[in-house]
Design an enzyme around this catalytic site. Structure first.
Site, mmCIF file in Angstrom:
data_model
loop_
_atom_site.group_PDB
_atom_site.id
_atom_site.type_symbol
_atom_site.label_atom_id
_atom_site.label_comp_id
_atom_site.label_asym_id
_atom_site.label_seq_id
_atom_site.Cartn_x
_atom_site.Cartn_y
_atom_site.Cartn_z
ATOM 1 N N LYS A 107 0.817 -1.211 0.000
ATOM 2 C CA LYS A 107 0.000 0.000 0.000
ATOM 3 C C LYS A 107 0.854 1.266 0.000
ATOM 4 O O LYS A 107 0.352 2.344 -0.296
ATOM 5 C CB LYS A 107 -0.982 -0.030 1.156
ATOM 6 C CG LYS A 107 -2.036 -1.128 0.947
ATOM 7 C CD LYS A 107 -3.212 -0.972 1.858
ATOM 8 C CE LYS A 107 -4.315 -1.973 1.522
ATOM 9 N NZ LYS A 107 -3.979 -3.331 1.976
HETATM 10 C C1 LIG Z 1 -4.704 -4.429 1.584
HETATM 11 C C2 LIG Z 1 -3.959 -5.698 1.549
HETATM 12 C C3 LIG Z 1 -4.340 -6.750 0.690
HETATM 13 C C4 LIG Z 1 -5.569 -6.661 -0.173
HETATM 14 O O1 LIG Z 1 -5.428 -5.778 -1.250
HETATM 15 P P1 LIG Z 1 -6.713 -5.250 -2.043
HETATM 16 O O2 LIG Z 1 -6.178 -4.309 -3.053
HETATM 17 O O3 LIG Z 1 -7.603 -4.587 -1.036
HETATM 18 O O4 LIG Z 1 -7.365 -6.445 -2.638
HETATM 19 C C5 LIG Z 1 -3.546 -7.869 0.649
HETATM 20 N N1 LIG Z 1 -2.465 -8.008 1.440
HETATM 21 C C6 LIG Z 1 -2.071 -7.029 2.275
HETATM 22 C C7 LIG Z 1 -0.876 -7.243 3.129
HETATM 23 C C8 LIG Z 1 -2.803 -5.842 2.359
HETATM 24 O O5 LIG Z 1 -2.415 -4.877 3.189
#
Ligand SMILES: *Cc1c(COP(=O)(O)O)cnc(C)c1O
Length: 437
Positions: A107
């Protein structure tokens, strides 16, 4: 490029407007009006370009009229400051490690690009921009750290009390400055619902300039396409490439689909989930049935109503058969996830985090029937972010990287919140009156 709302093709806005608004006024999700394909020679020479050069070429397509080229370079330069290495785990199986950023989860890509882009657009706004972020753990930390100290912005993080790991919590409750953490007595779905309610509350939106930092924001989605291009360019074998994406809100997978539409030769996608199997269930039955999320060890994917679902549908012209051909969906239990972490560690000496492990499982399940596929699964977070869980599963100590240690020394500051909108509204209104919350 213009962006339309999934609820109305006629409602067109610029990238700047889409980024600042987050959600369209009709509650639809913004989508690029056209997704142009790169010419074949772009892909032939892609491996010669750096990650930043690739990111710039891709971002330019979406932002050309809105962000001057020089400034976009600056934004990319302060977003892509760390690598996303491909690590070979087994034959035809690669982990794309997306956790080398400051908060050790993928993210960081979205949040850092978005904070710089919003900072650029917010500078021209009269009102301070208030960024609301519901988090199941990693969004909060990435967004808070991305926006920390960005002028003319304030971040409010809503997170479910007791449902994020201690390290995750520390990453957005210890920062202070323009970051406020609201500890919600409820689930992630409650947090997401409260944020949606805030956006549709007219009174609140007249007083505050609210926007969203969740993956419904186009400015978060675009940078997530970069690493699909980059990963593909670094693969030694470029035919029959499939990506397995451990998913919750499906922003990451949607970004992959957009990259594919831009001509990136991805043969197939795997939507890998934990027991929150809304999308795999949809792919099997054509029925989209959101339900309350259940808690799992891959907690950042505990989502019962995936917010990017309508974007995915939109990309396939709402044609169920097309989407079913392009994406395979599998869901896995915590027991299966643990077993995968143990076996990969025993055989390959590689530590998967619980989210990456779900991606790995999805890939293996697909490859069992498609042995010709070269598979990449996204390793979305560093295992140390889920230290307690990973240590227990692998019966060994997981060292904490220096980057994470610095968060652990701060003391937690959060405001408790009941999961009802009236309480949230009161807090947000205090924000607008300038008093500390
Ligand atoms: C947010 C997150 C996901 C999921 O990603 P999306 O784009 O919401 O499908 C998977 N793994 C981790 C570690 C995350 O922080």
């Amino acid at each position: 490029m213009k962006f339309y709302s999934t609820n109305s093709r006629q409602h067109l806005v610029t990238f700047g407007e889409a980024a600042v608004q987050g959600l369209a006024p009709d509650s639809g999700l913004y989508m690029p009006e056209v997704i142009p394909s790169f010419p074949p020679h772009f892909f032939e020479t892609l491996h010669q370009k750096s990650f930043q050069e690739i990111a710039f070429d891709v971002a330019r397509v979406f932002t050309e009229k809105d962000i001057p080229s020089d400034h976009l370079k600056k934004i990319i330069g302060s977003t892509i400051t760390f690598d996303a290495p491909l690590v070979k785990i087994e034959d035809s199986t690669y982990a794309l490690e997306l956790f080398h950023g400051p908060t050790l989860a993928f993210k960081d890509f979205g949040a850092r690009f978005m904070s710089q882009a919003l900072g650029y657009f917010a500078a021209n706004e009269k009102k301070e921009v208030v960024i609301l972020a519901a988090t199941s753990g990693d969004t909060g930390s990435a967004v808070a750290n991305g926006f920390l100290g960005v002028p003319n912005t304030k971040v409010v993080v809503l997170y479910p009390s007791g449902k994020v790991s201690e390290i995750q919590e520390k990453q957005f409750t210890t920062l202070g400055k323009n970051i406020t953490a609201l500890e919600v007595n409820g689930t992630f779905d409650d947090c997401q619902r409260l944020v949606k309610q805030a956006f549709s509350d007219r009174e609140l939106n007249e007083e505050l300039f609210l926007t969203s930092a969740n993956s419904i924001n186009m400015a978060r989605l675009i940078p997530q396409t970069f690493y699909y291009f980059y990963a593909w360019s670094r693969l030694p074998q470029k035919q029959n490439v499939v990506f397995s994406v451990p998913s919750g809100n499906f922003g990451n997978l949607t970004a992959g689909l957009i990259a594919q539409k831009m001509g990136l030769p991805i043969a197939h996608f795997i939507a890998a989930t934990n027991r929150n199997d809304i999308v795999p269930h949809f792919l099997q039955t054509s029925l989209f049935q959101p339900k309350p999320s259940v808690s799992t060890i891959s907690n950042a994917m505990d989502v019962g109503n995936p917010s990017n679902f309508y974007r995915m549908l939109d990309l396939f012209g709402n044609d169920f058969n097309k989407i079913k051909q392009a994406i395979s969906g599998y869901s896995f239990s915590d027991e299966e996830t643990q077993a995968a972490m143990q076996s990969v560690f025993a055989k390959q000496n590689y530590v998967l985090d619980p989210h990456g492990a779900v991606g790995y499982l999805g890939l293996k399940k697909y490859q069992a029937h498609h042995p010709e596929a070269t598979g990449v699964f996204l390793e979305t977070a560093h295992p140390a972010k889920f230290k307690e869980v990973v240590e227990q599963i692998l019966s060994r100590k997981i060292p904490i990287p220096e980057k994470l240690k610095s968060f652990l020394v701060g003391s937690k500051k959060s405001i408790p919140l009941q999961a009802d909108f009236t309480s949230l509204k009161k807090i947000l209104k205090n924000l607008s009156s300038g008093s500390p919350v």
